[in-house]
Design an enzyme around this catalytic site. Structure first.
Site, mmCIF file in Angstrom:
data_model
loop_
_atom_site.group_PDB
_atom_site.id
_atom_site.type_symbol
_atom_site.label_atom_id
_atom_site.label_comp_id
_atom_site.label_asym_id
_atom_site.label_seq_id
_atom_site.Cartn_x
_atom_site.Cartn_y
_atom_site.Cartn_z
ATOM 1 N N CYS A 109 0.875 -1.178 0.000
ATOM 2 C CA CYS A 109 0.000 0.000 0.000
ATOM 3 C C CYS A 109 0.912 1.228 0.000
ATOM 4 O O CYS A 109 2.113 1.106 0.283
ATOM 5 C CB CYS A 109 -0.889 -0.006 1.231
ATOM 6 S SG CYS A 109 0.050 0.140 2.748
ATOM 7 N N HIS B 266 6.150 -6.686 7.393
ATOM 8 C CA HIS B 266 6.309 -8.127 7.638
ATOM 9 C C HIS B 266 6.679 -8.825 6.343
ATOM 10 O O HIS B 266 5.869 -9.555 5.757
ATOM 11 C CB HIS B 266 5.002 -8.713 8.186
ATOM 12 C CG HIS B 266 4.655 -8.196 9.539
ATOM 13 N ND1 HIS B 266 5.436 -8.401 10.648
ATOM 14 C CD2 HIS B 266 3.612 -7.453 9.961
ATOM 15 C CE1 HIS B 266 4.888 -7.831 11.690
ATOM 16 N NE2 HIS B 266 3.778 -7.229 11.298
ATOM 17 N N HIS C 14 2.513 2.031 10.942
ATOM 18 C CA HIS C 14 1.411 1.764 11.883
ATOM 19 C C HIS C 14 1.268 2.857 12.938
ATOM 20 O O HIS C 14 0.256 2.921 13.624
ATOM 21 C CB HIS C 14 1.673 0.465 12.664
ATOM 22 C CG HIS C 14 1.820 -0.745 11.812
ATOM 23 N ND1 HIS C 14 0.969 -1.031 10.782
ATOM 24 C CD2 HIS C 14 2.710 -1.763 11.856
ATOM 25 C CE1 HIS C 14 1.344 -2.179 10.227
ATOM 26 N NE2 HIS C 14 2.399 -2.634 10.846
ATOM 27 N N CYS D 271 1.648 6.424 8.593
ATOM 28 C CA CYS D 271 0.785 6.680 7.434
ATOM 29 C C CYS D 271 -0.224 7.774 7.806
ATOM 30 O O CYS D 271 -0.825 7.722 8.893
ATOM 31 C CB CYS D 271 0.054 5.399 7.059
ATOM 32 S SG CYS D 271 -1.122 5.629 5.730
ATOM 33 N N GLU E 212 -0.713 -1.077 15.470
ATOM 34 C CA GLU E 212 -1.566 0.092 15.181
ATOM 35 C C GLU E 212 -2.577 0.307 16.308
ATOM 36 O O GLU E 212 -2.795 1.443 16.765
ATOM 37 C CB GLU E 212 -2.296 -0.107 13.842
ATOM 38 C CG GLU E 212 -3.205 1.068 13.472
ATOM 39 C CD GLU E 212 -3.958 0.838 12.180
ATOM 40 O OE1 GLU E 212 -3.392 0.232 11.240
ATOM 41 O OE2 GLU E 212 -5.122 1.268 12.095
ATOM 42 N N SER F 43 1.932 -11.267 8.963
ATOM 43 C CA SER F 43 1.180 -10.103 8.479
ATOM 44 C C SER F 43 -0.322 -10.305 8.718
ATOM 45 O O SER F 43 -0.936 -11.221 8.167
ATOM 46 C CB SER F 43 1.462 -9.905 6.989
ATOM 47 O OG SER F 43 0.457 -9.130 6.406
ATOM 48 N N ASN G 157 -2.875 -8.421 7.845
ATOM 49 C CA ASN G 157 -3.788 -8.181 6.714
ATOM 50 C C ASN G 157 -3.683 -9.291 5.675
ATOM 51 O O ASN G 157 -4.652 -9.601 4.995
ATOM 52 C CB ASN G 157 -3.614 -6.777 6.135
ATOM 53 C CG ASN G 157 -2.337 -6.589 5.383
ATOM 54 O OD1 ASN G 157 -2.268 -6.901 4.213
ATOM 55 N ND2 ASN G 157 -1.302 -6.086 6.036
ATOM 56 N N SER H 41 2.179 -5.770 2.817
ATOM 57 C CA SER H 41 3.626 -5.792 3.058
ATOM 58 C C SER H 41 4.408 -6.499 1.959
ATOM 59 O O SER H 41 5.589 -6.772 2.133
ATOM 60 C CB SER H 41 3.887 -6.466 4.404
ATOM 61 O OG SER H 41 3.190 -7.686 4.477
HETATM 62 S S1 SF4 Z 1 -3.547 2.931 6.650
HETATM 63 FE FE1 SF4 Z 1 -2.158 1.157 6.759
HETATM 64 S S2 SF4 Z 1 -2.846 -0.216 5.130
HETATM 65 FE FE2 SF4 Z 1 -3.780 1.783 4.735
HETATM 66 S S3 SF4 Z 1 -2.387 2.844 3.328
HETATM 67 FE FE3 SF4 Z 1 -1.775 3.423 5.402
HETATM 68 S S4 SF4 Z 1 -0.216 1.938 6.019
HETATM 69 FE FE4 SF4 Z 1 -1.272 1.095 4.250
#
Ligand code: SF4
Length: 310
Positions: free
Chosen positions: A25, A55, A88, A110, A138, A250, A252, A294
């Site tokens: 991502c 991960h 995270h 992020c 997270e 991981s 997700n 990841s």
């Molecule tokens: S919130 Fe988490 S999964 Fe979504 S773009 Fe950001 S790092 Fe990636």
């Protein structure tokens, strides 16, 4: 006489379908790129990661090869060092601790996780339900933004909590007396979710609140990349077999594996192209591929190429 066909010996060319949104991502990609950039240009001091950036074994090896280390309790930090906060994010308390070490802090949280933290902070006077994996970094970080958060890891826990609240049962498992909310004064609850939550979990939680007439303001904080990846699974539902790519730790990737497993019998979870040698795809014609946040694109392309030429 019945003819027994040994599927292991059947070989035929594969049609390969890549699910939309599979792989890195933008949040994780940006964190990895930034870290590699710092590693390339750093003249003095060490680079520490406050937890695994991603991960994925290959990416981990690549970072280690560039001298990037994991921050441990016994790590000795100097002023020239750099500590990187992963995508995270971390709690305010952890940030405060790291800042007091005196070295450079590079924040790769992020922005979408940052947005969830802001929502929690802005509503910290309300009771908040956070849907997500209790042990995930997270969630641990987000819990540091309010004293009034209850984490629900699944629908059963969520149902139990709202039942307990509706009965004003303060001794319920998720309601403790040390929280500073006065339940008699607060009539509205807030709900936020982990950025990578299963969309079906959120929908089921919404339905339950409607059925039980539970007063709650819901913030859908599942990020766009996660939604795209989960919706992308639908394009794989008519495949004969699906390969899910991602690290075994991981969360997700695990979620993607579990979701597609509900639709397709032959689902294989691998970490890289080398693992293809351990699975037999010959019995299957149409092969789908998806990957957790990841997994870098080069690994996906390698796997795609390997299967296509079989
Ligand atoms: S919130 Fe988490 S999964 Fe979504 S773009 Fe950001 S790092 Fe990636």
């Amino acid at each position: 006489m019945a003819i027994v066909l040994n599927l292991n010996r059947v070989t035929r060319s594969h049609e390969v379908v890549m699910a939309p949104g599979a792989g890195f991502c933008h949040g994780v990609e940006a964190a990895v790129e930034k870290t590699l950039h710092i590693a390339k240009n750093k003249k003095n001091g060490h680079i520490f990661l406050d937890g695994e950036l991603v991960h994925n074994r290959e990416v981990g090896d690549q970072l280690r090869a560039q001298g990037v280390q994991l921050l441990e309790e016994h790590s000795e930090i100097c002023l020239e060092d750099t500590i990187i906060i992963r995508a995270h994010g971390i709690s305010l308390r952890r940030r405060f601790y790291l800042e007091r070490l005196g070295c450079e802090i590079v924040d790769c949280t992020c922005p979408l996780v940052g947005r969830i933290a802001k929502i929690i902070e802005a509503h910290s006077g309300y009771p908040i339900i956070l849907l997500g994996d209790r042990d995930h970094a997270e969630i641990e970080g987000l819990c540091g933004y309010s004293k009034n958060i209850r984490v629900c890891a699944n629908l059963a826990e969520f149902a139990q909590l709202i039942d307990a609240v509706q009965k004003k049962d303060r001794m319920g498992e998720n309601i403790s007396e040390d929280k500073c909310i006065n339940f008699d004064e607060v009539s509205t609850w807030m709900l936020v979710c982990q950025s990578t939550l299963d969309m079906d979990f959120l929908e089921a939680a919404k339905d339950l609140c409607d059925q039980k007439n539970f007063p709650i303001k819901i913030f859908d904080t599942i990020c766009g990349a996660t939604k795209q990846r989960q919706l992308g699974l639908r394009t794989l539902e008519n495949c004969d077999a699906v390969i899910v790519v991602g690290g075994k730790h991981s969360a997700n990737t695990k979620r993607l594996y579990e979701k597609i497993k509900q639709k397709i019998r032959a689902v294989f979870w691998i970490e890289n192209a080398k693992n293809l040698a351990e699975i037999n795809l010959n019995p299957y014609r149409k092969i789908g591929i998806t990957a957790g946040a990841s997994t870098p694109q080069n690994i996906l392309q390698e796997i795609y190429g390997e299967i296509s030429k079989k």
